[in-house]
Design a protein around this motif. Structure first.
Motif, PDB file in Angstrom:
ATOM      1  N   PRO A   1      55.227  58.166  51.459  1.00 40.06           N
ATOM      2  CA  PRO A   1      55.463  57.672  52.822  1.00 40.06           C
ATOM      3  C   PRO A   1      56.394  56.463  52.862  1.00 40.06           C
ATOM      4  O   PRO A   1      57.241  56.358  53.759  1.00 40.06           O
ATOM      5  N   LEU A   2      56.255  55.558  51.909  1.00 43.16           N
ATOM      6  CA  LEU A   2      57.160  54.406  51.865  1.00 43.16           C
ATOM      7  C   LEU A   2      58.571  54.858  51.524  1.00 43.16           C
ATOM      8  O   LEU A   2      59.552  54.373  52.122  1.00 43.16           O
ATOM      9  N   ALA A   3      58.698  55.777  50.574  1.00 44.49           N
ATOM     10  CA  ALA A   3      60.028  56.280  50.216  1.00 44.49           C
ATOM     11  C   ALA A   3      60.702  56.932  51.419  1.00 44.49           C
ATOM     12  O   ALA A   3      61.903  56.745  51.654  1.00 44.49           O
ATOM     13  N   ALA A   4      59.936  57.703  52.191  1.00 42.77           N
ATOM     14  CA  ALA A   4      60.491  58.335  53.383  1.00 42.77           C
ATOM     15  C   ALA A   4      60.957  57.286  54.387  1.00 42.77           C
ATOM     16  O   ALA A   4      62.020  57.417  55.006  1.00 42.77           O
ATOM     17  N   ALA A   5      60.177  56.218  54.549  1.00 40.49           N
ATOM     18  CA  ALA A   5      60.539  55.153  55.490  1.00 40.49           C
ATOM     19  C   ALA A   5      61.762  54.380  55.019  1.00 40.49           C
ATOM     20  O   ALA A   5      62.489  53.803  55.838  1.00 40.49           O
ATOM     21  N   LEU A   6      62.000  54.365  53.720  1.00 39.37           N
ATOM     22  CA  LEU A   6      63.158  53.651  53.160  1.00 39.37           C
ATOM     23  C   LEU A   6      64.417  54.506  53.102  1.00 39.37           C
ATOM     24  O   LEU A   6      65.520  53.971  52.962  1.00 39.37           O
ATOM     25  N   SER A   7      64.276  55.820  53.186  1.00 35.72           N
ATOM     26  CA  SER A   7      65.361  56.719  52.798  1.00 35.72           C
ATOM     27  C   SER A   7      66.593  56.654  53.683  1.00 35.72           C
ATOM     28  O   SER A   7      67.660  57.125  53.284  1.00 35.72           O
ATOM     29  N   ASP A   8      66.478  56.085  54.881  1.00 38.68           N
ATOM     30  CA  ASP A   8      67.676  55.971  55.703  1.00 38.68           C
ATOM     31  C   ASP A   8      68.553  54.802  55.273  1.00 38.68           C
ATOM     32  O   ASP A   8      69.718  54.712  55.679  1.00 38.68           O
ATOM     33  N   ARG A   9      67.995  53.908  54.426  1.00 37.36           N
ATOM     34  CA  ARG A   9      68.772  52.748  53.982  1.00 37.36           C
ATOM     35  C   ARG A   9      68.800  52.581  52.475  1.00 37.36           C
ATOM     36  O   ARG A   9      69.501  51.718  51.953  1.00 37.36           O
TER      37      ARG A   9
ATOM     38  N   PRO B   1      53.552  51.614  55.533  1.00 37.91           N
ATOM     39  CA  PRO B   1      54.943  51.806  55.096  1.00 37.91           C
ATOM     40  C   PRO B   1      55.968  51.415  56.150  1.00 37.91           C
ATOM     41  O   PRO B   1      57.017  50.847  55.821  1.00 37.91           O
ATOM     42  N   GLU B   2      55.691  51.711  57.414  1.00 38.84           N
ATOM     43  CA  GLU B   2      56.668  51.434  58.474  1.00 38.84           C
ATOM     44  C   GLU B   2      56.872  49.943  58.683  1.00 38.84           C
ATOM     45  O   GLU B   2      57.915  49.513  59.190  1.00 38.84           O
ATOM     46  N   VAL B   3      55.871  49.143  58.301  1.00 35.66           N
ATOM     47  CA  VAL B   3      55.990  47.688  58.417  1.00 35.66           C
ATOM     48  C   VAL B   3      56.702  47.112  57.196  1.00 35.66           C
ATOM     49  O   VAL B   3      57.543  46.220  57.306  1.00 35.66           O
ATOM     50  N   LEU B   4      56.385  47.631  56.036  1.00 31.65           N
ATOM     51  CA  LEU B   4      56.956  47.111  54.796  1.00 31.65           C
ATOM     52  C   LEU B   4      58.395  47.544  54.575  1.00 31.65           C
ATOM     53  O   LEU B   4      59.214  46.760  54.069  1.00 31.65           O
ATOM     54  N   ALA B   5      58.731  48.771  54.949  1.00 33.91           N
ATOM     55  CA  ALA B   5      60.045  49.335  54.616  1.00 33.91           C
ATOM     56  C   ALA B   5      61.221  48.489  55.100  1.00 33.91           C
ATOM     57  O   ALA B   5      62.164  48.259  54.324  1.00 33.91           O
ATOM     58  N   PRO B   6      61.248  47.998  56.345  1.00 31.71           N
ATOM     59  CA  PRO B   6      62.407  47.198  56.766  1.00 31.71           C
ATOM     60  C   PRO B   6      62.590  45.923  55.938  1.00 31.71           C
ATOM     61  O   PRO B   6      63.721  45.507  55.680  1.00 31.71           O
ATOM     62  N   VAL B   7      61.480  45.315  55.530  1.00 34.05           N
ATOM     63  CA  VAL B   7      61.547  44.105  54.710  1.00 34.05           C
ATOM     64  C   VAL B   7      62.153  44.425  53.352  1.00 34.05           C
ATOM     65  O   VAL B   7      63.027  43.703  52.847  1.00 34.05           O
ATOM     66  N   LEU B   8      61.702  45.520  52.747  1.00 32.40           N
ATOM     67  CA  LEU B   8      62.237  45.901  51.443  1.00 32.40           C
ATOM     68  C   LEU B   8      63.699  46.316  51.548  1.00 32.40           C
ATOM     69  O   LEU B   8      64.525  45.950  50.700  1.00 32.40           O
TER      70      LEU B   8
END
Length: 273
Positions: free
Chosen positions: A53-61, A260-267
């Motif tokens: 789920p985190l990888a999916a949330a990150l995958s656009d960036r 994941p949706e909260v952490l992903a933008p920070v990462l």
């Protein structure tokens, strides 16, 4: 340039690629997305699918890479275990995905990511979420007792007891553990129970590793949740303070089970810098 094929978000939980570590251990992984390469390192009682789920949330960036740590999921294992072998696993994985990467690790996976960065691997940046270190001495007897009991249970093939030891250590109530034993998820937990000893070894003496952190030359982002226990927030802050290029962030309302949706933008912002 990154290779054109990344896989799709629909098969993010499927480890469709393989590489081989220095000792011959096969490692299963998956990657998806575009941008800076970021390898996601899972914690105890989890496989690479946990990070999907985190990888999916990150995958656009980001070009997000998830993998099964040795002894889990589609990856092999080679005895005897040593933390250095898991660092070599990350070296092989980074080489397979382009030769350089950022790392993110959650819980004990964060401790492994920090060890890998300190070892001199081609790591651009490293981010961690609440590695469960202690800030001050104390509790050595309890930790040694846990290690001894865990290793004995595993040596005797009592995988369920090993899982229960771990769950008790995380603070779960006996009735919750008893219910978990009846859950359809329990056999899967037992299947990766031997890796609990891996994570125990990765944590070392359990204290914030100040000397190791001081040797990391790349930027370090240490993150915690405002709703997590105070000792976890304190440890996360201590990690950032001990790293020469460390930064500490708190995510409001988040617990150890960070969304994941909260952490992903920070990462993503950290990895892109």
């Amino acid at each position: 340039m990154s290779p054109p094929s990344r896989g799709s978000l629909t098969d993010m939980t499927g480890m469709d690629k393989k590489t081989v570590s220095r000792d011959g251990t096969s490692l299963a992984y998956h990657r998806a997305g575009q941008g800076p390469v970021a390898v996601l390192v899972s914690g105890a009682m989890s496989t690479g699918a946990t990070m999907a789920p985190l990888a999916a949330a990150l995958s656009d960036r980001c070009d997000a890479v998830v993998y099964d740590r040795r002894g889990r999921g589609g990856s092999g294992d080679t005895a005897p275990y040593a933390v250095e072998r898991e660092v070599e696993d990350l070296a092989a994985l980074i080489d397979a995905v382009g030769g350089e990467a950022a790392l993110y690790g959650v819980s004990s996976g964060g401790a492994l990511a920090l060890r890998a960065a300190a070892s001199g691997l081609p790591v651009r940046r490293v981010a961690v979420y609440e590695p469960p270190f202690a800030v001050r001495e104390g509790g050595e007897h309890e930790r040694a007792e846990y290690t001894d009991n865990l290793n004995q249970a595993l040596a005797e093939g009592r995988r369920g007891d090993a899982v229960e030891l771990f769950l008790r250590r995380t603070g779960l109530a006996p009735e919750v553990i008893a219910s978990a034993r009846q859950s359809p998820l329990w056999p899967g937990m037992e299947s990766i129970a031997p890796t609990l000893a891996h994570d125990d070894a990765v944590m070392g003496d359990g204290l914030v590793p100040h000397d190791l952190l001081a040797s990391i030359t790349v930027p370090v982002l240490s993150v915690s949740g405002s709703a997590s226990p105070a000792w976890m927030r304190e440890a996360a802050r201590a990690i950032a303070e001990a790293a020469p290029r460390g930064t500490y962030r708190v995510l409001e309302g988040q617990t150890h089970a960070v969304e994941p949706e909260v952490l992903a933008p920070v990462l993503a912002e950290f990895f892109a810098a």
